[in-house]
Write a protein that holds these residues in place. Structure first.
Motif, PDB file in Angstrom:
ATOM      1  N   PHE A 164       0.851  -1.207   0.000  1.00  0.00           N
ATOM      2  CA  PHE A 164       0.000   0.000   0.000  1.00  0.00           C
ATOM      3  C   PHE A 164       0.888   1.261   0.000  1.00  0.00           C
ATOM      4  O   PHE A 164       0.628   2.227  -0.722  1.00  0.00           O
ATOM      5  CB  PHE A 164      -0.950  -0.060   1.208  1.00  0.00           C
ATOM      6  CG  PHE A 164      -1.327   1.255   1.823  1.00  0.00           C
ATOM      7  CD1 PHE A 164      -2.177   2.134   1.146  1.00  0.00           C
ATOM      8  CD2 PHE A 164      -0.853   1.628   3.078  1.00  0.00           C
ATOM      9  CE1 PHE A 164      -2.533   3.358   1.726  1.00  0.00           C
ATOM     10  CE2 PHE A 164      -1.201   2.851   3.650  1.00  0.00           C
ATOM     11  CZ  PHE A 164      -2.040   3.713   2.965  1.00  0.00           C
ATOM     12  N   HIS A 165       1.984   1.215   0.749  1.00  0.00           N
ATOM     13  CA  HIS A 165       2.881   2.386   0.806  1.00  0.00           C
ATOM     14  C   HIS A 165       3.480   2.684  -0.573  1.00  0.00           C
ATOM     15  O   HIS A 165       3.585   3.824  -0.988  1.00  0.00           O
ATOM     16  CB  HIS A 165       4.049   2.112   1.775  1.00  0.00           C
ATOM     17  CG  HIS A 165       3.613   1.927   3.193  1.00  0.00           C
ATOM     18  ND1 HIS A 165       4.477   1.530   4.193  1.00  0.00           N
ATOM     19  CD2 HIS A 165       2.399   2.094   3.785  1.00  0.00           C
ATOM     20  CE1 HIS A 165       3.818   1.455   5.337  1.00  0.00           C
ATOM     21  NE2 HIS A 165       2.562   1.784   5.116  1.00  0.00           N
ATOM     22  N   GLN A 166       3.863   1.602  -1.245  1.00  0.00           N
ATOM     23  CA  GLN A 166       4.501   1.789  -2.555  1.00  0.00           C
ATOM     24  C   GLN A 166       3.509   2.413  -3.533  1.00  0.00           C
ATOM     25  O   GLN A 166       3.839   3.327  -4.279  1.00  0.00           O
ATOM     26  CB  GLN A 166       5.010   0.427  -3.067  1.00  0.00           C
ATOM     27  CG  GLN A 166       5.960   0.517  -4.251  1.00  0.00           C
ATOM     28  CD  GLN A 166       5.222   0.516  -5.597  1.00  0.00           C
ATOM     29  OE1 GLN A 166       4.018   0.266  -5.687  1.00  0.00           O
ATOM     30  NE2 GLN A 166       5.956   0.804  -6.653  1.00  0.00           N
ATOM     31  N   ARG A 167       2.271   1.924  -3.481  1.00  0.00           N
ATOM     32  CA  ARG A 167       1.276   2.426  -4.435  1.00  0.00           C
ATOM     33  C   ARG A 167       0.912   3.878  -4.161  1.00  0.00           C
ATOM     34  O   ARG A 167       0.693   4.652  -5.075  1.00  0.00           O
ATOM     35  CB  ARG A 167       0.032   1.537  -4.438  1.00  0.00           C
ATOM     36  CG  ARG A 167       0.239   0.391  -5.432  1.00  0.00           C
ATOM     37  CD  ARG A 167      -0.898  -0.562  -5.412  1.00  0.00           C
ATOM     38  NE  ARG A 167      -0.739  -1.523  -4.337  1.00  0.00           N
ATOM     39  CZ  ARG A 167      -1.679  -2.359  -3.945  1.00  0.00           C
ATOM     40  NH1 ARG A 167      -2.843  -2.358  -4.518  1.00  0.00           N
ATOM     41  NH2 ARG A 167      -1.438  -3.214  -2.967  1.00  0.00           N
ATOM     42  N   GLN A 168       0.849   4.239  -2.849  1.00  0.00           N
ATOM     43  CA  GLN A 168       0.513   5.650  -2.585  1.00  0.00           C
ATOM     44  C   GLN A 168       1.646   6.545  -3.082  1.00  0.00           C
ATOM     45  O   GLN A 168       1.409   7.632  -3.602  1.00  0.00           O
ATOM     46  CB  GLN A 168       0.138   5.878  -1.103  1.00  0.00           C
ATOM     47  CG  GLN A 168       1.246   5.739  -0.066  1.00  0.00           C
ATOM     48  CD  GLN A 168       2.089   6.984   0.110  1.00  0.00           C
ATOM     49  OE1 GLN A 168       1.579   8.097   0.064  1.00  0.00           O
ATOM     50  NE2 GLN A 168       3.401   6.813   0.297  1.00  0.00           N
ATOM     51  N   GLY A 169       2.891   6.090  -2.980  1.00  0.00           N
ATOM     52  CA  GLY A 169       4.013   6.903  -3.470  1.00  0.00           C
ATOM     53  C   GLY A 169       3.969   7.043  -4.981  1.00  0.00           C
ATOM     54  O   GLY A 169       4.137   8.140  -5.533  1.00  0.00           O
ATOM     55  N   PHE A 170       3.689   5.917  -5.639  1.00  0.00           N
ATOM     56  CA  PHE A 170       3.629   5.955  -7.113  1.00  0.00           C
ATOM     57  C   PHE A 170       2.481   6.861  -7.565  1.00  0.00           C
ATOM     58  O   PHE A 170       2.608   7.618  -8.536  1.00  0.00           O
ATOM     59  CB  PHE A 170       3.471   4.533  -7.670  1.00  0.00           C
ATOM     60  CG  PHE A 170       3.571   4.482  -9.162  1.00  0.00           C
ATOM     61  CD1 PHE A 170       4.767   4.768  -9.807  1.00  0.00           C
ATOM     62  CD2 PHE A 170       2.466   4.149  -9.934  1.00  0.00           C
ATOM     63  CE1 PHE A 170       4.860   4.734 -11.198  1.00  0.00           C
ATOM     64  CE2 PHE A 170       2.549   4.108 -11.326  1.00  0.00           C
ATOM     65  CZ  PHE A 170       3.755   4.405 -11.957  1.00  0.00           C
ATOM     66  N   GLU A 171       1.389   6.815  -6.822  1.00  0.00           N
ATOM     67  CA  GLU A 171       0.242   7.667  -7.172  1.00  0.00           C
ATOM     68  C   GLU A 171       0.615   9.155  -7.072  1.00  0.00           C
ATOM     69  O   GLU A 171       0.269   9.955  -7.944  1.00  0.00           O
ATOM     70  CB  GLU A 171      -0.956   7.352  -6.257  1.00  0.00           C
ATOM     71  CG  GLU A 171      -2.249   7.934  -6.791  1.00  0.00           C
ATOM     72  CD  GLU A 171      -3.275   8.242  -5.705  1.00  0.00           C
ATOM     73  OE1 GLU A 171      -2.958   8.142  -4.510  1.00  0.00           O
ATOM     74  OE2 GLU A 171      -4.403   8.613  -6.072  1.00  0.00           O
ATOM     75  N   ILE A 172       1.348   9.506  -6.018  1.00  0.00           N
ATOM     76  CA  ILE A 172       1.778  10.911  -5.867  1.00  0.00           C
ATOM     77  C   ILE A 172       2.661  11.299  -7.057  1.00  0.00           C
ATOM     78  O   ILE A 172       2.473  12.355  -7.681  1.00  0.00           O
ATOM     79  CB  ILE A 172       2.564  11.113  -4.537  1.00  0.00           C
ATOM     80  CG1 ILE A 172       1.647  10.930  -3.331  1.00  0.00           C
ATOM     81  CG2 ILE A 172       3.236  12.490  -4.504  1.00  0.00           C
ATOM     82  CD1 ILE A 172       2.355  10.993  -1.969  1.00  0.00           C
ATOM     83  N   MET A 173       3.597  10.417  -7.401  1.00  0.00           N
ATOM     84  CA  MET A 173       4.525  10.732  -8.504  1.00  0.00           C
ATOM     85  C   MET A 173       3.773  10.846  -9.831  1.00  0.00           C
ATOM     86  O   MET A 173       4.019  11.762 -10.619  1.00  0.00           O
ATOM     87  CB  MET A 173       5.606   9.654  -8.624  1.00  0.00           C
ATOM     88  CG  MET A 173       6.611   9.665  -7.519  1.00  0.00           C
ATOM     89  SD  MET A 173       7.431  11.252  -7.338  1.00  0.00           S
ATOM     90  CE  MET A 173       9.033  10.913  -8.034  1.00  0.00           C
TER      91      MET A 173
END
Ligand code: BYC
Length: 316
Positions: A164-173
């Motif tokens: 979940f952490h990885q996906r939220q970061g990718f979403e921000i980027m």
């Protein structure tokens, strides 16, 4: 001599269990070096989670909207939880939690080099989630099959949350990369600063990694540092291309024959300098952790006094 033989026999049985993929549990016999290797790795991992809260914690009050704030808050809270599972896993091996934390504060124990870099813009929250948690997942998914039961089980939950952490970061980027030119530039700048430190997270090259061979024989590690780094590069580059960002590596090429990306030389002097405590934020991170411990002294005292009072009341 008899004692030596019995230890040899114990070691033989221990290795047979490892070879058969039977988990080692806290009360099982284990060689002292296996125990020490696990205490070293698990406590370093725990410290990384706790210190890892700081660069992101720094941005909670400055998140651009309520949704982003709530998500970041939840992520940082998850990291505290990961640290706590891991300190508990280290305790099952006989490590004393207070001593473990003191070793972090005195500089004796390491934590991941990545957390000694500053977070200069909101895009860094994206880069950390996408790259740092992405690298962490690559490293931690195989740890779910680690030979030591409590560590392996802790990793199962940790990995779910990391994903979940990885996906939220990718979403921000992805969001920033599709935004205004200034937002895209901010995302690119964060990628430029975090790319190489993220590759360093996997540790030294295999030829320089003093622990890998033994840790692989004990099935603590399932892959070498270079294998995991390569896997990370292979999955991350297409993601960067998809959102229109450029990996800051002029030597990067895709090798059609091997099916892998070849990447430039990591600056190992920078890596070791950061690991030795001389990175841009090492001092600040440790000072913050020490202050947190001092500021929390009254809470620990109050909790102990309360437990003592309850105990006395029970036995009265
Ligand atoms: N930084 O022989 P090697 C997270 C040290 S937190 C600093 O290859 P090993 C997250 C290594 O300790 C993710 N030191 O060692 C949290 C050793 O020194 P000592 C953290 C490093 O253990 C918040 C020496 O270099 N993940 O996901 O076989 C927000 C020689 O290395 C580093 C873990 O801790 C480094 N990058 O392999 C967001 C995973 N690399 O101890 C995200 C668990 C190496 O002999 N740990 N060193 O003095 C591991 O998988 C392994 O310990 C490593 C290193 C792959 C890191």
């Amino acid at each position: 001599m008899v004692k030596d033989l019995s230890i040899q026999e114990l070691e033989k049985r221990f290795q047979e269990k490892i070879d058969k993929d039977i988990k080692i549990e806290p009360n099982d016999w284990m060689p002292d070096d296996y125990r020490q290797t696990l205490i070293r790795q698990i406590s370093q991992h725990a410290h990384s989670e706790i210190v890892g809260m700081l660069p992101e914690g720094n941005w909670i009050t400055r998140a651009p909207n309520l949704r982003r704030k709530a998500v970041l808050l939840a992520k940082v809270q998850d990291e505290a939880g990961h640290g706590l599972y891991l300190y508990s896993a280290a305790e099952t091996l006989g490590a004393d939690r207070e001593e473990t934390i003191d070793d972090l504060h005195s500089g004796k124990a390491k934590y991941s080099s990545i957390f000694n870099y500053p977070t200069l813009s909101w895009a860094d929250m994206g880069a950390i989630g996408w790259l740092v948690d992405g690298a962490a997942i690559m490293n931690q998914v195989p740890l779910c099959r680690c030979s030591y039961g409590p560590y392996a089980r802790a990793m199962v939950r940790v990995c779910k949350e990391e994903s979940f952490h990885q996906r939220q970061g990718f979403e921000i980027m992805a969001h920033l990369a599709q935004g205004s030119p200034e937002q895209k530039a901010m995302a690119q700048d964060a990628l430029n600063r975090f790319w190489w430190p993220a590759l360093m997270m996997f540790g030294p090259n295999d030829a320089e990694s003093k622990h890998t061979l033994q840790s692989m024989n004990w099935k603590i590690k399932r892959h070498t540092n270079d294998e995991l780094r390569q896997q990370f590069v292979d999955v991350t580059i297409p993601q960067a291309e998809m959102i229109g960002l450029t990996i800051p590596d002029k030597d990067l090429i895709f090798n059609e024959l091997t099916g892998h990306y070849e990447f430039g030389e990591i600056n190992w002097d920078e890596f070791w300098n950061v690991v030795k405590g001389n990175g841009p934020c090492n001092k600040d991170r440790i000072d913050t952790r020490k202050k947190a411990k001092e500021d929390g002294a009254w809470v620990r005292e109050a909790a102990l006094a309360f437990a003592d009072k309850r105990q006395k009341r029970k036995s009265a």
